[in-house]
Write an enzyme that holds these catalytic residues in place. Sequence first.
Site, short mmCIF file in Angstrom:
data_model
loop_
_atom_site.label_atom_id
_atom_site.label_comp_id
_atom_site.label_asym_id
_atom_site.label_seq_id
_atom_site.Cartn_x
_atom_site.Cartn_y
_atom_site.Cartn_z
N HIS A 108 44.54 39.38 37.89
CA HIS A 108 44.06 38.14 38.50
C HIS A 108 42.60 38.27 38.85
O HIS A 108 42.09 39.38 39.06
CB HIS A 108 44.89 37.76 39.74
N HIS A 110 39.70 36.66 41.44
CA HIS A 110 39.46 35.86 42.65
C HIS A 110 38.28 34.92 42.41
O HIS A 110 37.23 35.37 41.94
CB HIS A 110 39.10 36.76 43.82
P1 AMP Z 1 44.12 42.01 45.04
O1 AMP Z 1 43.77 42.87 46.22
O2 AMP Z 1 42.95 41.78 44.13
O3 AMP Z 1 45.35 42.50 44.34
O4 AMP Z 1 44.43 40.59 45.67
C1 AMP Z 1 45.70 40.07 45.86
C2 AMP Z 1 45.53 38.72 46.50
O5 AMP Z 1 46.74 38.01 46.35
C3 AMP Z 1 45.19 38.76 47.99
O6 AMP Z 1 44.00 38.04 48.23
C4 AMP Z 1 46.40 38.09 48.63
O7 AMP Z 1 46.06 37.31 49.74
C5 AMP Z 1 46.93 37.23 47.50
N1 AMP Z 1 48.36 36.94 47.53
C6 AMP Z 1 49.37 37.80 47.75
N2 AMP Z 1 50.56 37.17 47.69
C7 AMP Z 1 50.28 35.87 47.43
C8 AMP Z 1 51.09 34.70 47.25
N3 AMP Z 1 52.42 34.74 47.33
N4 AMP Z 1 50.46 33.53 47.01
C9 AMP Z 1 49.11 33.47 46.93
N5 AMP Z 1 48.30 34.54 47.07
C10 AMP Z 1 48.87 35.72 47.33
#
Ligand code: AMP
Length: 145
Positions: A108, A110
């Site tokens: 993903h 951001h």
């Molecule tokens: P990363 O540290 O790059 O893996 O970021 C993961 C992101 O996913 C974080 O910013 C979380 O807040 C977000 N996240 C985790 N679970 C969910 C969810 N169910 N819906 C939307 N965002 C999520």
Amino acid sequence: MKPQEMGSPAEGCVFCQIAGGRLPSIRVFEDDDFLAFMDIAPLTEGHFLLATRAHYATLLEMPGGLLARALPLAEKLARAALAGLAVPAFNLLQNNGEAAGQAVPHWHLHVIPRRRPGELGLAPGTPADMTRLPLTAEKIRLHLK
Ligand code: AMP
Ligand code: ZN
């Protein structure tokens, strides 16, 4: 447990569950290959994630065709965020691996709308050691194919 096959849903993966509609999400975009949805713990107001529909743990597992589509799509989404939220700037952030702070091992990107410098609390870098910098660059160059 079966070994994870590239692109197939991963057991317990939150983003696979979102992609499959088994967990709720607030979506801003979706097509056959990607979806974008609001981050539940936003770094700034309007922070959302662009994710592949299929499970690839990091950038390094993603097939070339998807990689080629990801940045133009991020550009389109970022433009919409700038216009829709009336913000002047944005960051793209993409974590690969636990040591890089990746909490969800499903690719993903951001998209983080920005309103002012310093909002994210990132410390500035420290000046490089100029005796080591060329050697560090050479270590990387050696592995470029
Ligand atoms: P990363 O540290 O790059 O893996 O970021 C993961 C992101 O996913 C974080 O910013 C979380 O807040 C977000 N996240 C985790 N679970 C969910 C969810 N169910 N819906 C939307 N965002 C999520
Ligand atoms: Zn997944």
